[in-house]
Design an enzyme around this catalytic site. Sequence first.
Site, PDB file in Angstrom:
ATOM      1  N   GLY B  72       0.831  -1.201   0.000  1.00 37.73           N
ATOM      2  CA  GLY B  72       0.000   0.000   0.000  1.00 37.73           C
ATOM      3  C   GLY B  72       0.863   1.248   0.000  1.00 37.73           C
ATOM      4  CB  THR B  73       4.024   2.050   1.769  1.00 32.12           C
ATOM      5  OG1 THR B  73       3.482   1.883   3.074  1.00 32.12           O
ATOM      6  CG2 THR B  73       5.034   3.176   1.775  1.00 32.12           C
ATOM      7  CG  ASN B 152      -4.596   3.704  10.179  1.00 32.62           C
ATOM      8  OD1 ASN B 152      -4.929   4.847   9.894  1.00 32.62           O
ATOM      9  ND2 ASN B 152      -3.489   3.438  10.830  1.00 32.62           N
ATOM     10  CD  GLN B 180      -6.784  -0.555   7.827  1.00 30.70           C
ATOM     11  OE1 GLN B 180      -7.568  -1.493   7.978  1.00 30.70           O
ATOM     12  NE2 GLN B 180      -5.516  -0.633   8.211  1.00 30.70           N
ATOM     13  CG  HIS B 202      -0.571  -6.942   4.942  1.00 32.87           C
ATOM     14  ND1 HIS B 202      -0.591  -6.628   6.272  1.00 32.87           N
ATOM     15  CD2 HIS B 202      -0.128  -5.844   4.308  1.00 32.87           C
ATOM     16  CE1 HIS B 202      -0.164  -5.383   6.436  1.00 32.87           C
ATOM     17  NE2 HIS B 202       0.117  -4.897   5.257  1.00 32.87           N
ATOM     18  CB  THR B 238      10.606 -10.023 -11.745  1.00 27.58           C
ATOM     19  OG1 THR B 238      11.679  -9.853 -12.678  1.00 27.58           O
ATOM     20  CG2 THR B 238       9.976 -11.396 -11.925  1.00 27.58           C
ATOM     21  CB  CYS B 326       4.427   2.922  25.709  1.00 23.90           C
ATOM     22  SG  CYS B 326       4.938   4.164  26.884  1.00 23.90           S
TER      23      CYS B 326
END
Lengths: 307, 400
Positions: B72-73, B152, B180, B202, B238, B326
Amino acid sequence: MWNYTDKVKEHFFNPKNAGALETANAVGEVGSITCGDALKLMMKVNPDTNVIEDARFQTFGCGSAIASSSALTEMIIGKTVDEALVITNRDIAEYLGGLPPEKMHCSVMGAEALRAAIANFKGEEWVDDHEEGELVCKCFGIDAAMIERAVTVNNLTTLEEVTNYTKAGGSCQTCHEKIEEVLEAVLAKQAAKPPEKSPLLPVADIKPAPTPAPKADAPVAAAPKMTNVQRMQAIMMAIEEIRPQLQRDGGDVELVDIDGKDIYVRLSGACTGCSQSASTMMGVQMKLVEKLGEFVRVKPASLLAKV
Amino acid sequence: MTGVYLDNNATTRVDDAVVEAMLPLFTQHFGNASSMHAFGGAVGGLIEKARQQVQALLGAAHDTEIVFTASGTESDNTAILSALEAYPKKRTIITSVVEHPAVLSLCDYLENKRGITVHRIPVDSRGNLDIDAYKAALSPDVAIVSFMWANNETGTLFPIEELAKMAKAVGALFHTDAVQAVGKIPMRLADSSIDMLSLSGHKLHAPKGVGALYVKRGTRFRPMLRGGHQERSRRAGTENAPGIVGLGKAAELALQHMADENTRVRALRDKLERAILAAVPNCFVTGNPDLRLPNTANIAFEYIEGEAILLLLNENGIAASSGSACTSGSLEPSHVMRAMGVPYTAAHGATRFSLSRDTTEEEIDHVIAVVPGIIERLRALSPYWSKSGADAKGFAPVYS
């Protein structure tokens, strides 16, 4: 997922001494909900013996923040406040078997809370680090003094490490340049060699140990390693430099013993019951680190018998 | 029950049927699709079939509008860079403050290194785009508008078709990061004003390392990767043939399961939210409650921190996600929570439960049973909770 040690997990899943301590006579609060972690350390200190008889905590934060708080309470119960005040964030992290580098600031929070609580016990109005020096990281309210202390105590050398230990620079990043300036200044201090004819090091009276001939490709500016005698002299001279300041206030400090990285001193006179003794010990440590160009820990002589 | 996986907005389990479709590509159909022999031809045919499967899922007019990429990036980066190169005199990008880093980081880079003007449109407390600010930013200088279709973290949906029409009115290209949204809500790109759309395998039960960029026929396009003639010279390199075939199969399955996603999965999500809100004080659902992905529940718990929640959930066999600082190693809480004005008291405790068609009612019941105890346990440790107290009357969350 963070790679926490079993000890960290143990203290997170089954924290020791959690909750409020109604009988506390020493409370230290550091951090904030904005920063993402905060710790309230409560201690019950026997005013006659200065022994920390109980300690509890309340923590807003992640797994390592809660574990660090739990570990801290375990480490300080049974100690006198003077014994406790030499505990550094490194000690907390080591007690836990280590923390991920990005989480070291949790241990720093523990050490800061301890200092705050001890100051509170001594009736001192604890001024947190933000008022000690120039505010560097506005996002997390970290000032130059706290960065300097973290760099010195933990032997930090990079901006990334400073962020991991203090959070400074971890948000908008506009303070990175300023952090690097503070870092460079501390590192320069640490690396600075005493001048050849420094009154602190009467090298003329010391027979230098034979040193191997430098290799042809050895860096010319490499600082010579001190012999044991030179090192001891340096420590003694540093203490002597500090004494006049303390004596002016009716106190004093004497060197009791040197055990590797641990330097044992005894505060006397007005310094023994002084509300600033925690700061004094820290100041002595900073001075020694600066003079020796190596990390050392200054501990009260009362700990020596337990070694 | 071996574990409850509720982190499907991060990644999904590869469907068994997808794996089955991919396996021959490793051993039997291993040829290079560009080769002039039967081995390559067979793979080429499978790739074209996958293209049609993705076309069907998106409701695109032509299969040639689908360009396979690695993620996606990559699709996001390709779309934005292509627009700037195709229209070099236009030096402005419009995007939103709540985009994925795949868009935000690129925009930061283009702004700082290439002097491109970037308008980052704010959102309101529900995550809805500020349409007035968007209108004000539109101009003939805009090369491309890039808005995510679904957020997301919160699942909030932007009115993409409306936004796309407004972009077209000033002659700007319109791209949507639909990573998403694809497979969860119906799409009919053939009838839309969307010029480009990014998707990632994915996120819809295909493997990692494969994505696609939809490029509407007639859109001026410049490739980001140059080299061979693969993908009709729009993306050299490819082809990841097994991944592409897996993505094709996943697209076919997503189309079949979309009704389930919008009924059964949605009902489970709603059940989860209702039960937690009823059992836990001082928490609230973030995002737009009426215009959201059917699988996403982002609940902000006041006075506790997200990573600690995740650790205890994990201890109970539950995988979720958090916008807390965190968890990521970034030291700031989620930029999405901050952009929505979620107070710090809750932003650090925002926890995302993202379901999938694999999610069962038994699993949701387990989560419902476990969460209140976890929150109570952590609040007992929190200095802020003891100050406010569970009986904090007058507590008025920003979102109710």
